[in-house]
Design a protein around this motif. Structure first.
Motif, PDB file in Angstrom:
ATOM      1  N   LEU A 163       3.171 -18.422  -6.959  1.00 59.31           N
ATOM      2  CA  LEU A 163       2.768 -19.574  -6.156  1.00 59.31           C
ATOM      3  C   LEU A 163       2.128 -19.117  -4.847  1.00 59.31           C
ATOM      4  N   GLU A 164       2.759 -18.152  -4.172  1.00 67.95           N
ATOM      5  CA  GLU A 164       2.224 -17.660  -2.905  1.00 67.95           C
ATOM      6  C   GLU A 164       0.859 -17.019  -3.101  1.00 67.95           C
ATOM      7  N   SER A 165       0.710 -16.281  -4.222  1.00 65.14           N
ATOM      8  CA  SER A 165      -0.575 -15.623  -4.490  1.00 65.14           C
ATOM      9  C   SER A 165      -1.685 -16.639  -4.683  1.00 65.14           C
ATOM     10  N   SER A 166      -1.391 -17.682  -5.447  1.00 64.62           N
ATOM     11  CA  SER A 166      -2.426 -18.693  -5.700  1.00 64.62           C
ATOM     12  C   SER A 166      -2.764 -19.447  -4.435  1.00 64.62           C
ATOM     13  N   MET A 167      -1.765 -19.726  -3.591  1.00 59.62           N
ATOM     14  CA  MET A 167      -2.000 -20.481  -2.367  1.00 59.62           C
ATOM     15  C   MET A 167      -2.800 -19.673  -1.357  1.00 59.62           C
ATOM     16  N   SER A 168      -2.638 -18.354  -1.371  1.00 64.98           N
ATOM     17  CA  SER A 168      -3.344 -17.508  -0.406  1.00 64.98           C
ATOM     18  C   SER A 168      -4.654 -16.963  -0.953  1.00 64.98           C
ATOM     19  N   GLN A 169      -5.065 -17.478  -2.129  1.00 62.27           N
ATOM     20  CA  GLN A 169      -6.305 -17.055  -2.777  1.00 62.27           C
ATOM     21  C   GLN A 169      -6.314 -15.560  -3.047  1.00 62.27           C
ATOM     22  N   ALA A 170      -5.124 -15.014  -3.413  1.00 61.58           N
ATOM     23  CA  ALA A 170      -5.024 -13.583  -3.683  1.00 61.58           C
ATOM     24  C   ALA A 170      -5.806 -13.183  -4.915  1.00 61.58           C
ATOM     25  N   LYS A 171      -6.108 -14.161  -5.785  1.00 62.17           N
ATOM     26  CA  LYS A 171      -6.892 -13.821  -6.973  1.00 62.17           C
ATOM     27  C   LYS A 171      -8.298 -13.388  -6.580  1.00 62.17           C
ATOM     28  N   ALA A 172      -8.800 -13.941  -5.492  1.00 61.01           N
ATOM     29  CA  ALA A 172     -10.128 -13.550  -5.046  1.00 61.01           C
ATOM     30  C   ALA A 172     -10.080 -12.259  -4.245  1.00 61.01           C
ATOM     31  N   THR A 173      -9.028 -12.067  -3.462  1.00 57.79           N
ATOM     32  CA  THR A 173      -8.910 -10.869  -2.631  1.00 57.79           C
ATOM     33  C   THR A 173      -7.502 -10.298  -2.775  1.00 57.79           C
ATOM     34  N   PRO A 174      -7.206  -9.594  -3.864  1.00 61.79           N
ATOM     35  CA  PRO A 174      -5.873  -9.010  -4.030  1.00 61.79           C
ATOM     36  C   PRO A 174      -5.569  -8.030  -2.901  1.00 61.79           C
ATOM     37  N   ARG A 175      -4.324  -8.021  -2.484  1.00 66.27           N
ATOM     38  CA  ARG A 175      -3.959  -7.206  -1.322  1.00 66.27           C
ATOM     39  C   ARG A 175      -2.544  -6.676  -1.485  1.00 66.27           C
ATOM     40  N   GLY A 176      -2.213  -5.687  -0.648  1.00 63.47           N
ATOM     41  CA  GLY A 176      -0.865  -5.149  -0.619  1.00 63.47           C
ATOM     42  C   GLY A 176      -0.809  -3.690  -1.040  1.00 63.47           C
ATOM     43  N   MET A 177       0.414  -3.163  -1.045  1.00 62.84           N
ATOM     44  CA  MET A 177       0.643  -1.764  -1.411  1.00 62.84           C
ATOM     45  C   MET A 177       0.818  -1.641  -2.918  1.00 62.84           C
ATOM     46  N   LEU A 178       0.169  -0.642  -3.510  1.00 61.57           N
ATOM     47  CA  LEU A 178       0.274  -0.369  -4.939  1.00 61.57           C
ATOM     48  C   LEU A 178       0.659   1.090  -5.120  1.00 61.57           C
ATOM     49  N   ARG A 179       1.756   1.350  -5.848  1.00 57.94           N
ATOM     50  CA  ARG A 179       2.216   2.717  -6.096  1.00 57.94           C
ATOM     51  C   ARG A 179       1.946   3.078  -7.550  1.00 57.94           C
ATOM     52  N   VAL A 180       1.154   4.147  -7.735  1.00 60.19           N
ATOM     53  CA  VAL A 180       0.739   4.601  -9.056  1.00 60.19           C
ATOM     54  C   VAL A 180       1.121   6.068  -9.195  1.00 60.19           C
ATOM     55  N   ASP A 181       1.555   6.458 -10.397  1.00 56.55           N
ATOM     56  CA  ASP A 181       1.865   7.859 -10.657  1.00 56.55           C
ATOM     57  C   ASP A 181       1.028   8.329 -11.844  1.00 56.55           C
ATOM     58  N   ALA A 182       0.536   9.584 -11.783  1.00 53.75           N
ATOM     59  CA  ALA A 182      -0.328  10.098 -12.847  1.00 53.75           C
ATOM     60  C   ALA A 182      -0.110  11.594 -13.014  1.00 53.75           C
ATOM     61  N   PRO A 183      -0.331  12.121 -14.231  1.00 49.41           N
ATOM     62  CA  PRO A 183      -0.272  13.581 -14.436  1.00 49.41           C
ATOM     63  C   PRO A 183      -1.308  14.274 -13.558  1.00 49.41           C
ATOM     64  N   SER A 184      -1.033  15.531 -13.208  1.00 45.65           N
ATOM     65  CA  SER A 184      -1.863  16.224 -12.216  1.00 45.65           C
ATOM     66  C   SER A 184      -3.321  16.335 -12.627  1.00 45.65           C
ATOM     67  N   ALA A 185      -3.596  16.724 -13.880  1.00 46.95           N
ATOM     68  CA  ALA A 185      -4.991  16.904 -14.303  1.00 46.95           C
ATOM     69  C   ALA A 185      -5.742  15.584 -14.291  1.00 46.95           C
ATOM     70  N   ILE A 186      -5.120  14.536 -14.801  1.00 48.97           N
ATOM     71  CA  ILE A 186      -5.766  13.226 -14.832  1.00 48.97           C
ATOM     72  C   ILE A 186      -5.988  12.700 -13.416  1.00 48.97           C
ATOM     73  N   ALA A 187      -4.993  12.892 -12.545  1.00 48.49           N
ATOM     74  CA  ALA A 187      -5.129  12.418 -11.167  1.00 48.49           C
ATOM     75  C   ALA A 187      -6.241  13.167 -10.439  1.00 48.49           C
ATOM     76  N   SER A 188      -6.250  14.494 -10.550  1.00 46.29           N
ATOM     77  CA  SER A 188      -7.176  15.316  -9.771  1.00 46.29           C
ATOM     78  C   SER A 188      -8.610  15.241 -10.275  1.00 46.29           C
ATOM     79  N   LEU A 189      -8.786  15.171 -11.597  1.00 45.10           N
ATOM     80  CA  LEU A 189     -10.124  15.272 -12.175  1.00 45.10           C
ATOM     81  C   LEU A 189     -10.768  13.926 -12.489  1.00 45.10           C
TER      82      LEU A 189
END
Length: 309
Positions: free
Chosen positions: A79-105
């Motif tokens: 509800l908060e996302s739709s009210m703040s139009q987050a679909k048009a401008t997504p925002r916030g912190m995103l934490r992603v983890d990846a294997p070293s070769a895939i991340a680096s290359l």
């Protein structure tokens, strides 16, 4: 008492397993987390958690409350996302983890495009070849190569990592160029093996059309990292199994040569994996879609026939 803050604190403690991990993941003092959950229990007049010195476990009443609280918080976030139009401008912190070769290359070199598309998303990229506790470490998603064995997680397949075998020109000058997978077993050749902790060294299974050959060769060196496998091949320690996206610059420079280029060393599926029972936020959804587009384009295998003249 801010009931929604207390509810969020309780949900996070259940998912993390300890007050300390929950507090660290949210960036708040441990005492504040404990107090919020205590106030929530007093408000509900029931015990939600069993506490020990090392871990907390959820009570039957707590388990029932957790299920309802997760759904309620997900609805509130949507509800908060739709009210703040987050679909048009997504925002916030995103934490992603990846294997070293895939991340680096692949991942990190492409991030300028993602950041330009979504300037209000701040992304933390964890680089590790070891399994990640998504819930305990509060990671939004991970990239994983190979089949996902934990069926409690949600996995979206976004690509396939082709593999082939190669060696350094110096190694091939000493030991000769194999013409068939059986040549790797003739006593002259060494195959660089891969191992995972607690398991035996793996063998290579090569495929050509409908033909399949399992290689049993001498192995003087074994590694447990894809980057180390490539480094061992470059060092002339033996025949290595790698991915085109890792080997391409070395093939072009002539420091690696494809071996048995008409044979495939198998392909690994690549997944984006994220925890179940959670609302897929807009920021996570746009990252997953962007990653699927990136890897579908990047993992198209280049020619393997590059060799030193």
């Amino acid at each position: 008492m801010d009931k929604f803050s207390a509810m969020r604190a309780f949900v996070r403690v259940v998912e993390a397993g300890t007050f300390t991990k929950a507090a660290d993941s949210l960036g708040v003092p441990k005492g504040q987390m404990s107090r919020l959950v205590q106030l929530l229990e007093e408000e509900l007049k029931t015990q939600l958690l069993n506490r020990t010195t090392r871990r907390v476990t959820v009570t039957p009443d707590g388990a029932a409350y957790y299920d309802r609280a997760v759904r309620l918080l997900d609805d509130l976030e949507e509800l908060e996302s739709s009210m703040s139009q987050a679909k048009a401008t997504p925002r916030g912190m995103l934490r992603v983890d990846a294997p070293s070769a895939i991340a680096s290359l692949i991942l990190i070199p492409a991030l300028p495009d993602f950041c330009a598309r979504y300037p209000d998303i701040h992304i933390d990229v964890g680089v590790s070849d070891k399994p990640v506790d998504l819930i305990g470490e509060n990671v939004d998603c991970v990239l994983r190569a190979g089949e996902v064995t934990d069926l409690s997680l949600v996995a979206r397949r976004i690509g396939e990592i082709d593999r082939f075998v190669c060696a350094s020109p110096a190694y091939l000058k000493r030991h000769g160029m194999p013409q068939h997978p059986s040549d790797l077993e003739d006593g002259r050749h060494h195959v660089i093996s891969y191992f995972a902790h607690g398991t035996e060294r793996s063998t290579y299974v090569l495929q050509r059309g409908g033909e399949q050959y399992e290689v049993h060769s001498r192995s003087a060196v074994a590694v447990n990292d894809s980057g180390a496998m490539l480094a061992a091949g470059l060092a002339g320690l033996g025949v290595a199994r790698t991915a085109p996206f890792m080997a391409a610059p070395h093939l072009a420079a002539g420091t690696l040569t494809a071996v048995l280029p008409e044979w495939s060393a198998g392909a690994w599926p690549l997944y984006v994996v994220y925890p179940p029972n959670r609302h897929v936020s807009v920021k996570l959804r746009v990252f997953i879609d962007w990653a699927a587009e990136l890897f579908a384009r990047t993992l198209e295998a280049p020619p393997r026939h590059c060799a030193a003249d």
